[in-house]
Design an enzyme around this catalytic site. Structure first.
Site, PDB file in Angstrom:
ATOM      1  CG  ASP A 165      -2.009   1.014   1.187  1.00  0.00           C
ATOM      2  OD1 ASP A 165      -2.161   1.654   0.129  1.00  0.00           O
ATOM      3  OD2 ASP A 165      -2.722   1.164   2.195  1.00  0.00           O
ATOM      4  CG  ASP A 180      -3.019   4.029  -3.806  1.00  0.00           C
ATOM      5  OD1 ASP A 180      -3.969   3.248  -4.001  1.00  0.00           O
ATOM      6  OD2 ASP A 180      -3.047   4.914  -2.930  1.00  0.00           O
ATOM      7  CD  GLU A 181      -5.608  -0.717  -1.901  1.00  0.00           C
ATOM      8  OE1 GLU A 181      -5.383  -1.500  -0.950  1.00  0.00           O
ATOM      9  OE2 GLU A 181      -6.575   0.054  -1.953  1.00  0.00           O
TER      10      GLU A 181
END
EC number: 2.7.7.7
Length: 416
Positions: A16, A112-113
């Site tokens: 993350d 973004d993860e």
């Protein structure tokens, strides 16, 4: 090395990125590092909404969805920038490329993860060594911080990655859940939104531990099948695999209809586009997905068929947005010949809970502004069994054609 890997079971990472948009901006302008930074729309206007902020800004109380005037009151020295999604997308491709160098089992879930299954990576080190390597590589190559959760399944890995930010690495084993996971408030559990938390609190479930020990029949009565699923998660059970192809398996959602006669009547065509848009919106609501691409299909009187699509700046899910974009496509591509059939299809779908709200800030502010209204409507819907403000919907067509598979933009890193 094998002693660090289970003989049965898996080793899952959840990677993350920390304060992703703000962190990307700092890499492009080093003078921003260490300063309170917010990414927001309409920085010149008081009505702007904070999309994300740096940890320095968060330390002053700045939060996502906070009105800009309030953020500036809490942090007068706040630096505010507009988002640049092309930069964020470019960084995302690099990040997932780094992850895929470790293992082919990488599943992005937002910009973004993502998840990794490193069960077969014994030759590359212990899980902790691999996590440290990933974290350091992303930092060295991209100057971006991340947190990593290490666990035997996706749910626990997700919970673990949230436990230490920024630049944290957290191991969460099943034997740890009674003292690491169960004391947490129920609202902190992944998959439990505000409304679900309030329902659980109404039956005196205030922590994840309370949920883990709750009566499953009572939970199913309150939340349906999701009640049992959440109880299983609270007990550390999650059998979902890390699926590298998941980003390719968001189906499009579309509906088409043949007109009773070939027509050039604009009002009749508009009414049909509206009905089709409503059907698509209804199905998207049931599946809890958003779309970032819209397509129309036009079949003319001579059976010549064209499809035209548009990549959208934002994720959409509401009927008005679907209708507006469909009409724009129609106006741009209809040659004024008689139309025999029309179709509207939402593509590039992503699950609502995983959507990395790539919103232009007008849309973002509208969503935030209407959040209380949506909440009130949801409460009334729950009370009376149907939404009292919705127009009557056209029955769903159970014989609708199956939809094609579309790749989500998160698969971009595979194209490098």
């Amino acid at each position: 090395m094998s002693k660090y890997y289970p003989k049965k079971g898996r080793v899952i990472f959840h990677v993350d990125m920390n304060s992703f948009y703000a962190s990307v901006e700092m890499t492009r302008n080093p003078e921003l590092k260490g300063k309170p930074l917010a990414i927001a729309g309409n920085p010149e206007e008081r009505k702007g909404i904070v999309v994300t902020s740096s940890y320095e800004a968060r330390a002053k109380g700045v939060k996502t969805t906070m009105p800009l005037w309030e953020a500036r009151r809490l942090c007068p020295e706040l630096i505010v920038m507009r988002p640049n999604f092309e930069h964020y997308r470019e960084a995302s491709r690099e990040i997932f490329s780094i992850l895929s160098d470790i293992t082919p089992y990488v599943q992005p879930v937002s910009i973004d993860e993502g998840y990794m299954d490193i069960t077969e990576c014994e030759d590359k080190g212990t899980p902790l060594e691999i996590a440290e390597q990933i974290q350091q590589t992303i930092l060295d190559r991209l100057e971006l911080p991340c947190s990593i959760g290490i666990a035997p399944n996706k749910f626990l890995a997700k919970m673990a990655s949230d436990m230490k930010k920024p630049m944290g690495i957290t191991v969460l084993r099943k034997r740890d859940i009674s003292h690491k996971l169960w004391p947490m408030e129920i609202g902190e559990m992944y998959g439990v939104g505000q409304k679900t938390a309030e329902k659980l609190q109404s039956i005196e479930i205030s922590t994840i531990g309370d949920l883990a020990k709750a009566d499953v029949m009572q939970l199913k009565s309150l939340l349906g099948i999701n009640g049992e699923r959440l109880k299983n998660r609270a007990n550390g059970e999650d059998n979902r695999p890390v699926d590298p192809d998941a980003v390719s398996e968001f189906k499009s959602i579309g509906n088409s209809q043949t007109l009773p006669h070939d027509t050039t009547d604009e009002q009749e065509i508009q009414r049909l586009i509206r009905r089709l848009s409503q059907k698509v919106a209804d199905r998207m609501e049931r599946k809890e997905v958003y779309a970032q691409n819209l397509q129309i299909m036009i079949r003319y009187h001579d059976r010549k068929t064209i499809t035209r699509s548009k990549q959208l700046p934002d994720y959409i899910h509401q009927v008005d947005d679907i209708y507006d974009y469909a009409m724009r496509l129609l106006e741009e591509h209809w040659n004024q010949d008689p139309i025999r059939l029309l179709g509207v299809t939402a593509q590039d779908l992503i699950e609502k809970q995983d959507a990395a709200m790539q919103l232009n800030l007008f849309t973002y502010e509208e969503e935030a502004k209407h959040e209380k209204l949506y909440s009130t409507i949801d409460q009334l819907t729950e009370k009376y069994g149907s939404n009292p403000f919705k127009k009557l919907k056209t029955p769903h067509n159970s014989k609708a054609p199956t939809t094609s598979f579309q790749k989500d933009f998160l698969d971009d890193y595979k194209k490098n």
